[in-house]
Design a protein around this motif. Structure first.
Motif, mmCIF file in Angstrom:
data_model
loop_
_atom_site.group_PDB
_atom_site.id
_atom_site.type_symbol
_atom_site.label_atom_id
_atom_site.label_comp_id
_atom_site.label_asym_id
_atom_site.label_seq_id
_atom_site.Cartn_x
_atom_site.Cartn_y
_atom_site.Cartn_z
ATOM 1 N N UNK A 1 0.841 -1.199 0.000
ATOM 2 C CA UNK A 1 0.000 0.000 0.000
ATOM 3 C C UNK A 1 0.878 1.252 0.000
ATOM 4 N N UNK A 2 0.388 2.367 -0.542
ATOM 5 C CA UNK A 2 1.120 3.636 -0.403
ATOM 6 C C UNK A 2 1.412 3.922 1.066
ATOM 7 N N UNK A 3 2.542 4.526 1.313
ATOM 8 C CA UNK A 3 2.991 4.715 2.698
ATOM 9 C C UNK A 3 1.961 5.468 3.532
ATOM 10 N N UNK A 4 1.399 6.529 2.967
ATOM 11 C CA UNK A 4 0.424 7.324 3.720
ATOM 12 C C UNK A 4 -0.839 6.553 4.028
ATOM 13 N N UNK A 5 -1.350 5.809 3.055
ATOM 14 C CA UNK A 5 -2.559 5.015 3.275
ATOM 15 C C UNK A 5 -2.309 3.934 4.320
ATOM 16 N N UNK A 6 -1.160 3.259 4.198
ATOM 17 C CA UNK A 6 -0.833 2.235 5.186
ATOM 18 C C UNK A 6 -0.727 2.804 6.586
ATOM 19 N N UNK A 7 -0.124 3.986 6.713
ATOM 20 C CA UNK A 7 -0.014 4.631 8.007
ATOM 21 C C UNK A 7 -1.388 5.013 8.546
ATOM 22 N N UNK A 8 -2.266 5.530 7.663
ATOM 23 C CA UNK A 8 -3.608 5.888 8.105
ATOM 24 C C UNK A 8 -4.384 4.694 8.612
ATOM 25 N N UNK A 9 -4.286 3.565 7.920
ATOM 26 C CA UNK A 9 -4.970 2.342 8.358
ATOM 27 C C UNK A 9 -4.440 1.911 9.723
ATOM 28 N N UNK A 10 -3.125 1.950 9.886
ATOM 29 C CA UNK A 10 -2.523 1.542 11.151
ATOM 30 C C UNK A 10 -3.019 2.423 12.302
ATOM 31 N N UNK A 11 -3.041 3.745 12.086
ATOM 32 C CA UNK A 11 -3.448 4.651 13.147
ATOM 33 C C UNK A 11 -4.933 4.516 13.475
ATOM 34 N N UNK A 12 -5.750 4.284 12.469
ATOM 35 C CA UNK A 12 -7.183 4.114 12.720
ATOM 36 C C UNK A 12 -7.430 2.876 13.575
ATOM 37 N N UNK A 13 -6.804 1.772 13.214
ATOM 38 C CA UNK A 13 -6.970 0.538 13.990
ATOM 39 C C UNK A 13 -6.405 0.729 15.394
ATOM 40 N N UNK A 14 -5.270 1.395 15.488
ATOM 41 C CA UNK A 14 -4.655 1.623 16.795
ATOM 42 C C UNK A 14 -5.569 2.437 17.708
ATOM 43 N N UNK A 15 -6.141 3.527 17.197
ATOM 44 C CA UNK A 15 -7.016 4.357 18.004
ATOM 45 C C UNK A 15 -8.296 3.623 18.381
ATOM 46 N N UNK A 16 -8.855 2.848 17.443
ATOM 47 C CA UNK A 16 -10.083 2.106 17.728
ATOM 48 C C UNK A 16 -9.845 1.072 18.825
ATOM 49 N N UNK B 1 -11.242 10.412 11.881
ATOM 50 C CA UNK B 1 -11.950 10.980 10.734
ATOM 51 C C UNK B 1 -11.033 11.858 9.892
ATOM 52 N N UNK B 2 -10.157 12.607 10.542
ATOM 53 C CA UNK B 2 -9.204 13.428 9.795
ATOM 54 C C UNK B 2 -8.284 12.560 8.948
ATOM 55 N N UNK B 3 -7.803 11.467 9.526
ATOM 56 C CA UNK B 3 -6.897 10.590 8.781
ATOM 57 C C UNK B 3 -7.599 9.974 7.565
ATOM 58 N N UNK B 4 -8.846 9.563 7.761
ATOM 59 C CA UNK B 4 -9.574 9.007 6.614
ATOM 60 C C UNK B 4 -9.820 10.078 5.561
#
Length: 420
Positions: free
Chosen positions: A315-330, A381-384
């Protein structure tokens, strides 16, 4: 317009009856309400004139002095009370034969006392109360000591004692109660205004902080791409004559890396407005490290079922990072708010043009970010939104909480307000 007026205009008041709406309108127009009250009391006083042996000019003039000042009782309470006191004294000399019979107009004395207590004129209210008691005692003494043979003297004496003592005491206590209640409501309204302002400020601060974090992460993504481009360009410049095939591969790498960096910039420039002059150069995780993240959360006691579909490492680095942070926060929210015995499920599904993220739990708690105004959900929401995606969070029909995110992989610049 005052802050309270603006606040009241923003408040919606559904399902109000006509009487309630009229009450609220009269509260904002007190002069109209006082005029209606005075007119009603004057009408009752006029209708009871036949009960008194008093010339009409004396009766009506005293009634006007006792009631008409009530119209201005809120704006000039002391002046109104003084006029009413003068009318009460005048009654003693104009009603010599009917001193033991209370008049409807004498309600003005008690309403004036109530108003003085309500508006906080305590010293004037005490003096006015003493005057009222003295005037009542004078009326009683003249009515009964001058007519000791009256067969109904005891009965009228009890009525006048109630009228002269119990009613003023009741008006005083009522004024104290209403004043305390209004002070409480004013304090509540002030706190609501402060909470509303604080909530707005917290939201702005949370968004600014999240954008600053995104800017730091952008530094890692773009700096890596630019470093690769520089290295490949320097290498190609040395071998372009002797090894053109190697130089061609370097140029392809430069083009691919440049396109990826351009995509990241297009996604992020739509929402970033703050500038960080000294970003921290910290390596960031990606979606391929979700297994490690889940294992860490499992180690603290939260059972998690992980379902990964598709190749997440490319995945693109930014998208992969966003997915990681969303799961982490959830998962962090589940640990804090789901309660003991909760279980979680994490599903990440990569498709051709998008990635879907779903985090579920079966707990009984409520995520505090929606209640306390934290920035966890705002950050997700900002990351998404940074990558043109959407994120929804809310309770599950069967209990628990769910977070659903959709991040497109195609280039789609975001607007200034993409969060829904």
């Amino acid at each position: 317009m005052s802050d309270l007026g603006r606040t009241q205009r923003r408040i919606q008041l559904p399902n109000l009856t006509s009487v309630r709406r009229l009450s609220l309108w009269l509260r904002t127009h007190p002069l109209v309400g006082d005029t209606i009250m005075v007119a009603f009391l004057i009408l009752l006083d006029v209708l009871s004139w036949g009960m008194f042996n008093v010339p009409p000019e004396n009766y009506y003039s005293v009634g006007a002095l006792l009631l008409c000042p009530l119209i201005i009782r809120r704006r000039q309470p002391v002046f109104a009370a003084s006029i009413i006191a003068f009318g009460a004294l005048l009654r003693i000399f104009t009603h010599p034969d009917d001193l033991s019979l209370p008049r409807v107009a004498e309600f003005g004395i008690f309403i004036a006392l109530y108003t003085l207590v309500l508006l906080g004129n305590r010293r004037v209210a005490v003096a006015y109360l003493l005057f009222s008691l003295a005037q009542s005692a004078l009326l009683i003494s003249r009515a009964y000591y001058e007519n000791p043979d009256n067969e109904t003297a005891i009965e009228w004496l009890l009525i006048n004692v109630f009228w002269s003592v119990a009613l003023p005491a009741f008006c005083w206590l009522l004024g104290e109660f209403v004043a305390a209640r209004r002070a409480y409501h004013a304090e509540v309204e002030q706190r609501l205004r402060m909470l509303e302002l604080e909530r707005d400020q917290q939201t702005k601060i949370a968004v600014a902080q999240e954008r600053t974090r995104i800017a730091r992460e952008l530094h890692d993504v773009v700096a890596h791409a630019v470093s690769v481009i520089i290295v490949q360009a320097d290498g190609a410049s040395f071998v372009i004559k002797e090894q053109p095939a190697v130089a061609e591969r370097s140029l392809r790498t430069i083009a691919s890396t440049g396109r990826q960096a351009l995509n990241e910039l297009r996604r992020l420039l739509g929402v970033l407005r703050a500038e960080d002059e000294n970003p921290e150069m910290v390596p960031q995780p990606n979606a391929g490290q979700l297994t490690e993240l889940v294992d860490k959360v499992r180690s603290v006691g939260l059972p998690i079922e992980l379902e990964l579909t598709g190749n997440l490492d490319e995945l693109p680095s930014g998208v992969g990072l966003g997915i990681y942070r969303i799961v982490q926060e959830a998962l962090t929210n589940i640990l804090k708010h789901a309660g003991p015995g909760a279980m979680a499920t994490v599903r990440v599904d990569r498709r051709e043009d998008s990635v879907t993220v779903q985090v579920l739990d079966d707990g009984f708690g409520t995520p505090g970010d929606l209640v306390t105004g934290g920035n966890g959900l705002i950050g997700m929401r900002e990351r998404a939104a940074v990558y043109g995606g959407t994120l929804d969070a809310g309770p599950r029909p069967g209990g628990g909480w769910q977070v659903n995110a959709l991040l497109p992989l195609s280039v789609r610049p975001t607007g200034p307000n993409p969060v829904r």
